[in-house]
Enzyme design. Structure first.
Site, short mmCIF file in Angstrom:
data_model
loop_
_atom_site.label_atom_id
_atom_site.label_comp_id
_atom_site.label_asym_id
_atom_site.label_seq_id
_atom_site.Cartn_x
_atom_site.Cartn_y
_atom_site.Cartn_z
N HIS A 190 -40.73 64.25 -40.24
CA HIS A 190 -41.71 65.49 -40.27
C HIS A 190 -41.59 66.51 -39.70
CE1 HIS A 190 -46.10 67.41 -39.47
NE2 HIS A 190 -45.44 68.32 -39.54
N HIS B 154 -39.86 70.40 -41.47
CA HIS B 154 -40.09 72.30 -42.86
C HIS B 154 -38.36 72.39 -42.92
CE1 HIS B 154 -44.04 71.96 -42.32
NE2 HIS B 154 -44.32 71.72 -40.86
N ASN C 208 -45.37 72.79 -47.15
CA ASN C 208 -45.57 74.69 -47.24
C ASN C 208 -44.35 75.40 -47.38
OD1 ASN C 208 -44.09 73.67 -44.91
ND2 ASN C 208 -45.71 74.27 -43.18
N ASP D 217 -50.07 69.62 -44.09
CA ASP D 217 -49.48 70.17 -42.97
C ASP D 217 -49.53 72.03 -43.19
OD1 ASP D 217 -48.39 69.42 -40.64
OD2 ASP D 217 -46.99 70.27 -40.75
N HIS E 256 -52.86 66.60 -40.87
CA HIS E 256 -52.24 67.18 -39.64
C HIS E 256 -53.66 67.74 -39.65
CE1 HIS E 256 -51.10 71.66 -38.19
NE2 HIS E 256 -52.32 71.17 -36.91
N ASP F 141 -41.43 66.90 -36.04
CA ASP F 141 -42.07 68.79 -36.96
C ASP F 141 -40.97 69.88 -36.90
OD1 ASP F 141 -44.06 70.21 -37.74
OD2 ASP F 141 -45.03 69.97 -36.57
N HIS G 61 -38.00 78.96 -37.36
CA HIS G 61 -38.27 80.33 -37.48
C HIS G 61 -37.48 81.30 -36.93
CE1 HIS G 61 -42.94 79.48 -39.07
NE2 HIS G 61 -42.62 78.50 -37.99
ZN LIG Z 1 -48.11 70.33 -38.91
#
Ligand SMILES: [Zn+2]
Lengths: 210, 461, 337
Positions: B80, B82, B114, B172, B199, B325, B329
């Site tokens: 998981h 990003h 995403n 997600d 999610h 996860d 950012h």
């Molecule tokens: Zn999530």
């Protein structure tokens, strides 16, 4: 709270009877100079100036059988040296429950030193109105003026070194009547310790900056 | 479950001997002293005393890593992550994200859909894989979207994306609110043996909340998200998994209620797996105090009771694996009012010590803890990874379990610095990370590594 | 020195002596507002910025009067949070403001925690004038002062806070302040607006108005925001008012000498009946007077002290008054700042 723990170098310059006599004499001078107490008002500068003011009021009443109106001011908000007196103590209440306009105001403080407190007190008084005249009475004048200010009534002229401390203690607030001089010491080293002691230092500060 | 083949780089490099280390075997759930020989990118032998035999075998040019005092583990598999590319390269790129991964001993990552554009087409899937190949660091396994544009309306083309290389589907970050769509996703994903990664947050119950709903949110005056927002979604999706026989994988499970339901569902024979994040294991909503936006994520940090339930679930196997996860950012998205701050924290570089901490605290034994970030997550995605087995890809994390270090956001390989663990004293660090036998990260001895790290970062465009 | 904190972000975490100090100071400042010349030179040459992201004439005016009575210059900056969201961020605004070297920033913002964020980016005192549903410390201080004046004490009193507690920063600040000062706090309202989690913060939760007012010394009414009564938290304003409008009947359950506070402006007939609002228990006008005094005290304590600290290092070289060192050092030692 007990009086300051006294170190050997501290020397008492006025004891209780001497203080009493000085105030009685000042009361006489006030009555004489003003030809009585008609139109007079007393304002003590917090804190201790207000206590002395009350004693003077009492002395004058003994002489004249008349109670002169009294008030107290806190001049903290008028100081040019909030920074200097950096003990950011509680701003106390100012109360002058009578018209200042047209009166002769007797300003009372414990110690006259640089003159800055008196200057602040004069400004504060002016915000309350337009007195006919302002006179200044102090228990001790220790010299070292920084402003063109002088007292009209002085309990005792006390030559001091600039760095010395003049400690005024009054029974109402300190349990004892006396004026003492403490030589300049290592200033910062002198003050650590819990609340009691730092409070003492704050009081000392107030007396000295008069 | 069918295992997918994973292309290996298969370079012809001289053999490499990892000598004198302690091997952590997550499948056999044990540790043992042995040497490990890597040849042509795969594990060629695991035996005690290979180092003495080698001269007799006539291998003259052989690279050697002295792993005395170190732990030799399968490279970690983080399902998981990003990576933000395409579209949000200012937060992270596939190159920087996989660089952060290997710095943390992570050799495989599954990256969420995403991005911008969303990974809802074979073209985006292929783009991600191309970029990962070019970066040549950790292995990247794209997760495709459940719905086109994550809009929660129409299914994305699972078959096309599967052929291009996705290993799971997930919306997600944008929970699928339409129960029927979720049902169809489970049915379709089942054809490809892929899990639907859930999610689980009911957006109606989230209702604009920004942290866990409880005493802390009331104290801070922040809008709360009740644990029930997760629970009702997990309950719904368990029912749908039961209905469809599809594989439901609950991502970043965070509430005691969800853990209980997953446990019950598994007992009832439903095909369900679950992951938990290191931050939910080690932090609670108290971390939000002073409006620290690096403690803001979805689902939110919950209470100590929830945290204890997560640790229990991990210990009894209800929770299969730990996944970061990792959600980078930019500073400008975090250094704002709490209400406006972006959700998520980075995690790749702090994963290992936070897992080792579970061992330190007696939650798991070492091989089981490592299984939670290697063989178990690999199994969920059907990847032949995360084990120490002869013939398997030599994806390795060689770990100094005693190395102490302090989390300093300015030192991350990730482009973003949004860690909630700033200033934490950590123990354990990957000192060598290998992918297909190739060293992709090497930690200099304490004191010199920071400089080396900086140099490497400066070298990047 | 009894208040050594650099900012006033909230009442949570303040000690009872710190709150007492602010209330005692405020009492002295009340006298200034009663003079003919309602101005003292204490903060002459200092600049106070009022940064308001929400319209609030009442609070802003109160702060402005307070600053002016201390002779500070005031600058009012209003921004709607929505327009700010499109352009400059709060962090940018903070940096720009810091470059103007203000001596204090008074901030009102719809996001909880915005003053904390500001405090991390500027080095002058920040005074929270209300942030989201978090805190409104000067409002609570003026409530505490009003209660103390009317009741002679705070410790041992029972205070009912009635209404939309969930969204109320006034309720939270009062909860923290009142509890620290030894009062009991009861939250009264429907479960949608008074969630049970508040009991973990030390409040007693009562849903029934009549039961909630039983034997209380103080009733604090919260303003109900009509836009919240949209059918989600409560069916309608009428429904709400049916259960929670403060009527004479309900007040009769309280102690005979009960006082009623309201942060204003009131919705007559909705949260409070006119009979009660205009009745003998209402101390709403005291609250307005005390508001200015409390804000003067807070500005003076934070800004005046700052001036002291900035200059105290140079005192010795000026040869002005060596006492500053002696006086400043124990204060620092005592507070550990
Ligand atoms: Zn999530």
């Amino acid at each position: 709270m007990s009086p300051t723990a006294r170190d050997d170098a501290t020397r008492v310059v006025l004891d209780a009877p001497q203080i009493q006599r000085a105030l009685a004499r000042i009361a006489h001078e006030i009555v004489e100079r003003n030809k009585g107490v008609e139109g007079l008002g007393i304002v003590g500068i917090r804190s201790r100036g207000d206590l002395i003011a009350r004693r003077l009021q009492h002395e004058i009443a003994r002489l004249e059988g008349e109670s002169v109106p009294i008030g107290a001011i806190d001049v903290t908000l008028y100081r040019d040296d909030i920074s200097r007196g950096a003990d950011h103590h509680l701003v106390q209440i100012t109360e002058i429950p009578w018209e200042v306009d047209g009166r002769t105001v007797l300003l009372v403080d414990d110690v006259l030193f640089t003159g800055r407190t008196t200057r602040a007190a004069l400004d504060a008084l002016m915000d309350f109105g337009r007195p006919r005249a302002i006179q200044l009475a102090v228990l001790v004048d220790r010299g070292h003026r920084e402003l063109p200010i002088r007292a009209d009534y002085v309990g005792k002229n006390l030559p001091t070194q600039r760095a010395e401390e003049v400690l005024v203690r009054l029974s109402e607030s300190d349990g004892v009547d006396e004026v003492a001089i403490r030589p300049a010491g290592p200033r910062i080293a002198a003050v650590p310790g819990p609340g009691g002691e730092s409070k003492q230092t704050a009081r000392t500060t107030r007396a000295r900056r008069a | 479950m069918s295992e997918r083949t994973v292309p290996s780089a298969g370079r012809s490099e001289p053999p490499l001997l990892v000598a004198g280390g302690t091997l952590v075997d997550p499948v056999a759930r044990r540790t043992r002293r042995a040497d490990l020989l890597v040849r042509d990118g795969v594990i060629a032998a695991i035996e005690a005393g290979i180092s003495e035999q080698l001269p007799r075998r006539g291998a003259s040019t052989i690279h050697r890593i002295d792993a005395t005092g170190l732990l030799v583990m399968p490279g970690f598999v983080d399902i998981h992550v990003h990576l933000r590319e395409p579209g949000f390269e200012y937060k992270e790129t596939i190159a920087t994200g996989t660089r952060a991964a290997v710095a943390g001993g992570v050799t495989s990552v599954a990256c969420m859909a995403n991005t911008r554009p969303v990974n809802d087409s074979p073209a985006v899937t292929r783009f991600i894989l191309e970029r990962a190949h070019a970066a040549a660091l950790a292995k990247v396994f794209p997760v495709g979207a459940v719905s086109l544009g994550l809009a929660g309306e129409q299914l994305a083309p699972f078959a096309g994306m599967y052929d291009s290389g996705i290993v799971a589907v997930s919306d997600d970050g944008m929970p699928v609110m339409d129960a029927e769509l979720m049902r169809r996703a489970l049915e379709c994903a089942k054809m490809f043996g892929m899990p639907v990664i859930d999610h689980a947050e009911d957006r109606a119950l989230v209702a604009g909340g920004v942290m866990h709903e409880g005493a802390v949110s009331l104290r801070l005056g922040l809008r709360g998200i009740p644990a029930a927002a997760e629970d009702v979604m997990v309950a719904r999706d368990i029912a749908l998994a039961g209905l469809t026989g599809g594989h439901l994988h609950v991502a970043h499970i965070s509430s005691a209620g969800s853990v209980r339901m997953v446990r019950m569902a598994r007992a009832a024979g439903i095909r369900i797996t679950a992951e938990v994040s290191p931050h939910h294991l080690w932090l609670t909503d108290e971390a939000v105090t002073d409006y620290r936006t690096n403690a803001k994520m979805a689902p939110p940090l919950r209470t100590e009771d929830d945290r204890q339930a997560l640790l229990e679930g991990l210990a009894d196997g209800t929770i299969d694996c730990i996944a970061t996860d990792h959600a980078p950012h930019h500073k400008d998205e975090k250094d704002v009012e709490f209400d406006c701050a972006a959700n998520g924290v980075i995690g790749l570089e702090t994963l290992l010590p936070l897992v080792l901490r579970l061992v330190e605290h007696g939650v798991l034994d070492l091989p089981t803890a490592i299984a939670k970030i290697s063989s178990e997550p690999a199994a969920i995605l059907g990847l032949p990874l995360g084990t120490l087995e002869v013939g398997r890809a030599a994806d390795l994390a060689i770990v100094d379990p005693q190395r102490e270090w302090t989390v300093d956001p300015s030192q991350t390989f990730s482009k973003s610095k949004n860690t909630p663990f700033e200033g934490w004293k950590m123990r354990g660090r990957a000192v060598y990370t290998m992918v297909d036998g190739r060293t992709v990260h090497e930690e200099r001895p304490a004191g010199t590594h920071a400089k080396a790290g900086e140099a490497e970062r400066e070298a990047r465009p | 020195m009894l208040f050594a904190r650099p900012h006033l972000l909230g009442l949570e975490g303040l000690t009872a002596p710190e709150i007492d100090f602010l209330l005692d100071s405020a009492e002295s400042f009340k006298e200034v507002s009663e003079r003919e010349i309602k101005k003292v030179p204490a903060l002459r040459g200092r600049t106070v910025v009022n940064l308001f992201y929400e319209a609030s004439t009442r609070t802003r005016t109160s702060f402005e009067i307070a600053a002016k009575r201390l002779s500070a210059d005031t600058i009012n900056l209003s921004a709607s949070a929505s327009s700010a969201a499109k352009g400059e961020t709060l962090t940018d605004t903070a940096r720009n403001l810091a470059a103007m070297r203000p001596d204090a920033i008074v901030v009102r913002h719809p996001s909880s925690g915005a003053p904390d964020l500001l405090a991390r980016h500027v080095d002058c005192p920040i005074i929270n004038a209300g942030d989201g549903a978090h805190e409104h410390p000067t409002q609570a201080l003026l409530d505490l002062l009003t209660i103390r004046e009317r009741k002679g004490r705070i410790a041992g009193l029972t205070v009912a806070i009635v209404g939309d507690v969930l969204h109320s920063r006034v309720a939270r600040s009062n909860l923290f302040g009142l509890r620290t000062m030894g009062a009991k706090v009861r939250f009264v309202g429907p479960p949608t607006l008074v969630p049970p989690g508040f009991s973990e913060l030390g409040a007693e939760i009562v849903w029934d108005l009549h039961e909630g007012l039983k034997d209380v010394d103080v009733v604090m009414m919260l303003r109900i925001q009509r836009e919240r009564m949209n059918g989600r938290y409560f069916s309608s304003l009428d429904e709400y008012s049916r259960l929670y409008c403060l009527s004479a009947d309900a007040v009769a359950r309280a102690r005979e000498d009960v006082i009623i506070l309201h942060p204003g402006p009131m919705n007559r007939g909705v949260e409070i009946s006119s009979t009660v609002a205009d009745g003998p228990y209402s101390v709403i006008m005291d609250q307005v007077t005390n508001g200015v005094a409390v804000r003067m005290a807070v500005l003076y304590v934070l800004v005046g002290r700052r001036k002291a600290e900035a200059e105290s290092e140079t005192v010795d070289s000026e040869g002005g008054a060596p006492v500053a060192l002696a006086a400043a050092s124990p204060r620092r030692a005592a507070t550990g700042e």
